[in-house]
Design a protein around this motif. Structure first.
Motif, PDB file in Angstrom:
ATOM      1  N   LEU A 286       0.819  -1.239  -0.103  1.00 34.24           N
ATOM      2  CA  LEU A 286       0.075   0.015   0.125  1.00 34.24           C
ATOM      3  C   LEU A 286       0.798   1.436   0.087  1.00 34.24           C
ATOM      4  CD1 LEU A 286      -2.824   1.386  -0.068  1.00 34.24           C
ATOM      5  CD2 LEU A 286      -2.770   0.970   2.360  1.00 34.24           C
ATOM      6  N   ALA A 287       1.853   1.166   0.719  1.00 36.76           N
ATOM      7  CA  ALA A 287       2.797   2.616   0.605  1.00 36.76           C
ATOM      8  C   ALA A 287       3.439   2.889  -0.646  1.00 36.76           C
ATOM      9  CB  ALA A 287       3.880   2.318   1.851  1.00 36.76           C
ATOM     10  N   ALA A 288       3.367   1.769  -1.465  1.00 32.60           N
ATOM     11  CA  ALA A 288       3.928   1.934  -2.983  1.00 32.60           C
ATOM     12  C   ALA A 288       2.861   1.506  -3.697  1.00 32.60           C
ATOM     13  CB  ALA A 288       5.111   1.142  -3.180  1.00 32.60           C
ATOM     14  N   TRP A 289       1.429   1.925  -3.761  1.00 29.70           N
ATOM     15  CA  TRP A 289       0.471   1.481  -4.370  1.00 29.70           C
ATOM     16  C   TRP A 289       0.625   1.946  -5.811  1.00 29.70           C
ATOM     17  CZ3 TRP A 289      -2.426   5.109  -7.055  1.00 29.70           C
ATOM     18  CH2 TRP A 289      -2.186   6.458  -6.549  1.00 29.70           C
ATOM     19  N   GLU A 290       1.227   3.042  -6.132  1.00 29.00           N
ATOM     20  CA  GLU A 290       1.540   3.521  -7.688  1.00 29.00           C
ATOM     21  C   GLU A 290       2.220   2.553  -8.441  1.00 29.00           C
ATOM     22  OE1 GLU A 290       1.119   8.177  -8.120  1.00 29.00           O
ATOM     23  OE2 GLU A 290       2.367   7.582  -6.398  1.00 29.00           O
ATOM     24  N   GLU A 291       3.327   1.845  -7.731  1.00 31.85           N
ATOM     25  CA  GLU A 291       4.318   1.128  -8.268  1.00 31.85           C
ATOM     26  C   GLU A 291       3.646  -0.399  -8.470  1.00 31.85           C
ATOM     27  OE1 GLU A 291       7.005   2.439  -9.264  1.00 31.85           O
ATOM     28  OE2 GLU A 291       6.414   4.254  -8.178  1.00 31.85           O
ATOM     29  N   ALA A 292       2.624  -0.569  -7.618  1.00 31.28           N
ATOM     30  CA  ALA A 292       2.007  -1.952  -8.025  1.00 31.28           C
ATOM     31  C   ALA A 292       0.414  -1.614  -8.291  1.00 31.28           C
ATOM     32  CB  ALA A 292       1.942  -2.593  -6.401  1.00 31.28           C
ATOM     33  N   ALA A 293       0.212  -0.643  -9.133  1.00 33.63           N
ATOM     34  CA  ALA A 293      -1.178  -0.417  -9.611  1.00 33.63           C
ATOM     35  C   ALA A 293      -2.019  -1.407 -10.254  1.00 33.63           C
ATOM     36  CB  ALA A 293      -0.984   0.795 -10.736  1.00 33.63           C
ATOM     37  N   GLN A 294      -1.377  -2.420 -10.767  1.00 35.12           N
ATOM     38  CA  GLN A 294      -2.182  -3.572 -11.110  1.00 35.12           C
ATOM     39  C   GLN A 294      -2.929  -4.357 -10.069  1.00 35.12           C
ATOM     40  OE1 GLN A 294       1.050  -3.720 -10.732  1.00 35.12           O
ATOM     41  NE2 GLN A 294       1.388  -5.817  -9.830  1.00 35.12           N
ATOM     42  N   LEU A 295      -2.430  -4.093  -8.850  1.00 32.10           N
ATOM     43  CA  LEU A 295      -3.307  -4.638  -7.496  1.00 32.10           C
ATOM     44  C   LEU A 295      -4.549  -3.940  -7.287  1.00 32.10           C
ATOM     45  CD1 LEU A 295      -0.393  -5.947  -5.506  1.00 32.10           C
ATOM     46  CD2 LEU A 295      -1.740  -7.492  -7.308  1.00 32.10           C
ATOM     47  N   PHE A 296      -4.553  -2.856  -7.505  1.00 33.12           N
ATOM     48  CA  PHE A 296      -5.763  -1.945  -7.149  1.00 33.12           C
ATOM     49  C   PHE A 296      -6.513  -1.681  -8.356  1.00 33.12           C
ATOM     50  CE2 PHE A 296      -2.165  -1.437  -4.262  1.00 33.12           C
ATOM     51  CZ  PHE A 296      -2.619  -1.621  -3.057  1.00 33.12           C
ATOM     52  N   THR A 297      -7.985  -1.525  -7.874  1.00 34.87           N
ATOM     53  CA  THR A 297      -8.942  -1.044  -9.016  1.00 34.87           C
ATOM     54  C   THR A 297      -8.615   0.569  -9.230  1.00 34.87           C
ATOM     55  OG1 THR A 297     -10.624  -0.385  -7.184  1.00 34.87           O
ATOM     56  CG2 THR A 297     -10.406  -2.734  -8.136  1.00 34.87           C
ATOM     57  N   GLU A 298      -9.185   0.966 -10.523  1.00 37.23           N
ATOM     58  CA  GLU A 298      -9.114   2.266 -10.919  1.00 37.23           C
ATOM     59  C   GLU A 298      -9.861   3.181  -9.686  1.00 37.23           C
ATOM     60  OE1 GLU A 298      -8.648   6.112 -12.047  1.00 37.23           O
ATOM     61  OE2 GLU A 298      -7.430   4.153 -12.925  1.00 37.23           O
ATOM     62  N   ARG A 299     -11.039   2.651  -9.064  1.00 34.97           N
ATOM     63  CA  ARG A 299     -11.476   3.515  -7.980  1.00 34.97           C
ATOM     64  C   ARG A 299     -10.619   3.650  -6.521  1.00 34.97           C
ATOM     65  NH1 ARG A 299     -17.282   4.161  -7.824  1.00 34.97           N
ATOM     66  NH2 ARG A 299     -17.308   3.660  -5.520  1.00 34.97           N
ATOM     67  N   GLU A 300      -9.903   2.594  -6.371  1.00 37.08           N
ATOM     68  CA  GLU A 300      -9.011   2.585  -5.326  1.00 37.08           C
ATOM     69  C   GLU A 300      -7.892   3.535  -5.604  1.00 37.08           C
ATOM     70  OE1 GLU A 300      -9.725  -1.887  -3.397  1.00 37.08           O
ATOM     71  OE2 GLU A 300      -8.107  -1.720  -5.058  1.00 37.08           O
ATOM     72  N   ARG A 301      -7.347   3.427  -6.676  1.00 42.15           N
ATOM     73  CA  ARG A 301      -6.216   4.180  -7.197  1.00 42.15           C
ATOM     74  C   ARG A 301      -6.532   5.847  -6.991  1.00 42.15           C
ATOM     75  NH1 ARG A 301      -5.493   0.252 -11.063  1.00 42.15           N
ATOM     76  NH2 ARG A 301      -6.338   1.624 -12.762  1.00 42.15           N
ATOM     77  N   ALA A 302      -7.479   5.955  -7.663  1.00 39.91           N
ATOM     78  CA  ALA A 302      -8.111   7.391  -7.526  1.00 39.91           C
ATOM     79  C   ALA A 302      -8.140   7.983  -6.031  1.00 39.91           C
ATOM     80  CB  ALA A 302      -9.447   7.642  -8.365  1.00 39.91           C
ATOM     81  N   ALA A 303      -8.840   7.178  -5.203  1.00 42.96           N
ATOM     82  CA  ALA A 303      -9.104   7.370  -3.829  1.00 42.96           C
ATOM     83  C   ALA A 303      -7.825   7.468  -3.167  1.00 42.96           C
ATOM     84  CB  ALA A 303      -9.920   6.428  -3.052  1.00 42.96           C
ATOM     85  N   LEU A 304      -6.926   6.783  -3.410  1.00 46.89           N
ATOM     86  CA  LEU A 304      -5.541   6.908  -2.854  1.00 46.89           C
ATOM     87  C   LEU A 304      -4.871   8.056  -3.154  1.00 46.89           C
ATOM     88  CD1 LEU A 304      -4.564   2.874  -2.932  1.00 46.89           C
ATOM     89  CD2 LEU A 304      -5.060   4.279  -0.800  1.00 46.89           C
TER      90      LEU A 304
END
Length: 147
Positions: free
Chosen positions: A70-88
């Protein structure tokens, strides 16, 4: 140096924060809400909230893999939905306010995938966890001992 037990000395603060927490979380997906709370708490170095919300996230089904990166969510973007990425991204912008504002592109990204109601709730949720973090860090509220 020992700090005050802020919730004991100011119980009305705790009650108000709990009311705000409840209102801001209304209609927010529980897993998404926990990701928001954890990410802001990571940035703010709030051990108490990290301890609480990572445990809550696990209880609500957030995968260990998501929590691990989670601390590096942008580097692991494929693990997160578009909504999760936008919210983060929105959570980070609200938490850091580096330029004194939330960038338009971050706001627009979230506005594309969330309704106005959802967007308002996400903003309120990010603001609320930031308030909890700042209170807990200032008073050095510690997570409970080893379980």
């Amino acid at each position: 140096m020992k700090r005050i037990d802020i919730y004991r000395t100011s119980p009305e603060l705790y009650d108000a924060m709990m009311a705000l927490s409840s209102a801001s979380a209304k209609d927010v997906d529980v897993e998404l809400g926990e990701l928001i709370k954890i990410r802001a708490s990571q940035i703010n170095h709030c051990a108490f909230c990290l301890d609480m919300h990572t445990r809550d996230a696990r209880k609500h089904g957030v995968s260990e893999q998501k929590l691990d990166v989670l601390a590096a969510w942008e580097e692991a973007a494929q693990l997160f939905t578009e909504r999760e990425r936008a919210a983060l991204a929105l959570t980070e912008a609200i938490t850091e306010l580096g330029d004194g504002h939330v960038p338009d592109e971050v706001y627009q990204r979230a506005a594309r995938v969330f309704s106005e109601r959802e967007l308002g709730q996400l903003i309120a949720l990010a603001v609320t966890i930031n308030a909890w973090n700042r209170i807990n860090v200032a008073a050095r509220v510690q997570p409970p001992g080893r379980r």
